[in-house]
Design an enzyme around this catalytic site. Structure first.
Site, PDB file in Angstrom:
ATOM      1  CG  HIS A  37      23.613 -26.883  21.746  1.00 32.63           C
ATOM      2  ND1 HIS A  37      24.603 -26.913  21.271  1.00 32.63           N
ATOM      3  CD2 HIS A  37      22.540 -26.860  20.955  1.00 32.63           C
ATOM      4  CE1 HIS A  37      24.232 -27.027  19.800  1.00 32.63           C
ATOM      5  NE2 HIS A  37      23.004 -26.992  19.836  1.00 32.63           N
ATOM      6  CD  GLN A  61      15.329 -29.689  11.807  1.00 33.34           C
ATOM      7  OE1 GLN A  61      14.699 -30.452  12.423  1.00 33.34           O
ATOM      8  NE2 GLN A  61      16.412 -28.563  12.081  1.00 33.34           N
ATOM      9  CD  GLN A 148      15.166 -14.188  22.323  1.00 34.04           C
ATOM     10  OE1 GLN A 148      16.366 -13.609  22.953  1.00 34.04           O
ATOM     11  NE2 GLN A 148      14.088 -14.051  22.403  1.00 34.04           N
TER      12      GLN A 148
HETATM   13  P1  AMP Z   1      20.743 -27.020  17.042  1.00 32.52           P
HETATM   14  O1  AMP Z   1      21.318 -28.110  17.779  1.00 32.52           O
HETATM   15  O2  AMP Z   1      21.370 -26.003  16.315  1.00 32.52           O
HETATM   16  O3  AMP Z   1      19.339 -27.371  16.477  1.00 32.52           O
HETATM   17  O4  AMP Z   1      20.011 -26.107  18.273  1.00 32.52           O
HETATM   18  C1  AMP Z   1      19.318 -26.420  19.202  1.00 32.52           C
HETATM   19  C2  AMP Z   1      18.915 -25.147  20.306  1.00 32.52           C
HETATM   20  O5  AMP Z   1      20.042 -24.516  20.876  1.00 32.52           O
HETATM   21  C3  AMP Z   1      17.897 -24.536  19.392  1.00 32.52           C
HETATM   22  O6  AMP Z   1      16.902 -23.856  20.360  1.00 32.52           O
HETATM   23  C4  AMP Z   1      18.844 -23.337  18.985  1.00 32.52           C
HETATM   24  O7  AMP Z   1      18.406 -22.013  18.941  1.00 32.52           O
HETATM   25  C5  AMP Z   1      19.865 -23.150  20.405  1.00 32.52           C
HETATM   26  N1  AMP Z   1      21.111 -22.562  19.992  1.00 32.52           N
HETATM   27  C6  AMP Z   1      21.853 -23.000  18.759  1.00 32.52           C
HETATM   28  N2  AMP Z   1      22.811 -22.240  19.029  1.00 32.52           N
HETATM   29  C7  AMP Z   1      22.699 -21.111  20.090  1.00 32.52           C
HETATM   30  C8  AMP Z   1      23.459 -19.819  20.468  1.00 32.52           C
HETATM   31  N3  AMP Z   1      24.288 -19.670  19.966  1.00 32.52           N
HETATM   32  N4  AMP Z   1      22.852 -19.196  21.535  1.00 32.52           N
HETATM   33  C9  AMP Z   1      21.773 -19.496  22.157  1.00 32.52           C
HETATM   34  N5  AMP Z   1      21.101 -20.808  21.602  1.00 32.52           N
HETATM   35  C10 AMP Z   1      21.527 -21.689  20.448  1.00 32.52           C
END
Ligand code: AMP
Length: 285
Positions: A37, A61, A148
């Site tokens: 993040h 979701q 990604q």
């Molecule tokens: P989440 O909180 O898991 O819904 O993720 C929020 C955002 O952070 C989304 O756009 C995810 O794709 C991105 N994200 C989560 N983990 C990673 C990671 N390891 N590397 C890059 N982006 C991430």
């Protein structure tokens, strides 16, 4: 840093920034923040825009048998992390604030939402597209950042923005990994130490698939078979899917001759992990 859980208050703060001529960059998250993040936040900051981070665990979701109630949360830790990262505005609405009534209006991005994670999580991408669309209307960002790690989600949002003519630039950010290759995820905290060790096989097998392509393998089914064999022989995880698909529209691929997405989802106990790699075969011709 300003923080609010109220849509109206956020709208006022943002209107003021827009009046000052500032661009707005949105980083939507479900919280329990990690370096993945923070990488999105860094990229957003580099644009010089006012950076808004949203933290909202979106019930829409999650399927009825999924991990909504146990999804990890720690708002105060997250607030201090985003403050240190130089975020301008933190928006952390409650479920009641985002969904004061039962939802009967949805955003659905066809085709892209029925394969890969969409096949095993029916309704998931409809929930994602709906909440992101709401956040876009609330925040009215010029730019929005997506990792990604969730490649399919990135494509769904990009397509939604294009189909609905939203004036927003969708910016992809590379996957951030642990030193041993495991993609960072808020759900990694649920892994036992044995599962954590075994989970290394996910990124290792993706790297091996890329090497296979580099060595001339062009059969998508053969690459999938190699991945499946390696994963099932090296861990106790249960494969949800392992697939090679077109990196642009997720259509089926038989012979690999354009950029492909190699994507997988594996369940370790009740913890479902995803990972992927985009491979440009042109690099290997
Ligand atoms: P989440 O909180 O898991 O819904 O993720 C929020 C955002 O952070 C989304 O756009 C995810 O794709 C991105 N994200 C989560 N983990 C990673 C990671 N390891 N590397 C890059 N982006 C991430």
């Amino acid at each position: 840093m300003k923080r609010t859980s109220k849509i109206l208050e956020l709208r006022e703060i943002i209107a003021l920034e827009k009046k000052r001529g500032r661009n707005i960059a949105l980083v939507p998250t479900m919280g329990y923040l990690h370096r993945g993040h923070l990488s999105l936040i860094e990229q957003a900051k580099q644009t010089g825009a006012v950076v808004v981070v949203s933290i909202f665990v979106n019930p829409l979701q999650f399927g009825p048998k999924e991990d909504l109630s146990r999804y990890p949360r720690d708002l105060e830790r997250d607030a201090s992390l985003v403050k240190d990262a130089g975020v301008d505005i933190l928006f952390h609405p409650t479920v009641e604030e985002m969904y004061p009534r039962s939802v009967i209006t949805y955003v659905e991005v066809g085709k892209l939402d029925t394969v890969l994670c969409g096949a095993t999580r029916p309704g998931h991408f409809r929930g994602v597209a709906t909440v992101v669309s709401k956040l876009f209307h609330i925040v009215q960002p010029d730019l929005a950042f997506f990792g990604q790690k969730d490649y399919q989600q990135y494509l769904v949002i990009q397509r939604m923005v294009s189909d609905l003519n939203l004036p927003i630039e969708v910016c992809p950010v590379s996957i951030v990994r642990e030193e041993d290759g495991l993609a960072l995820s808020s759900r990694n905290v649920f892994l036992t130490s044995e599962q954590r060790q075994e989970a290394r096989v996910l990124s290792q097998s993706l790297n091996e698939a890329e090497r296979s392509l580099g060595a001339g393998e062009r059969s998508a089914r053969e690459i999938e078979k190699q991945l499946r064999d390696r994963i099932s022989s090296q861990c106790h995880g249960v494969i949800d899917y392992v697939e090679v698909r077109d990196a642009g529209d997720l259509s089926e691929v038989t012979t690999i001759e354009r950029p492909v997405l190699i994507a997988l989802a594996v369940k370790f106990g009740s913890t479902r992990l995803i990972d992927n790699k985009v491979v440009e075969v042109e690099n290997y011709v």
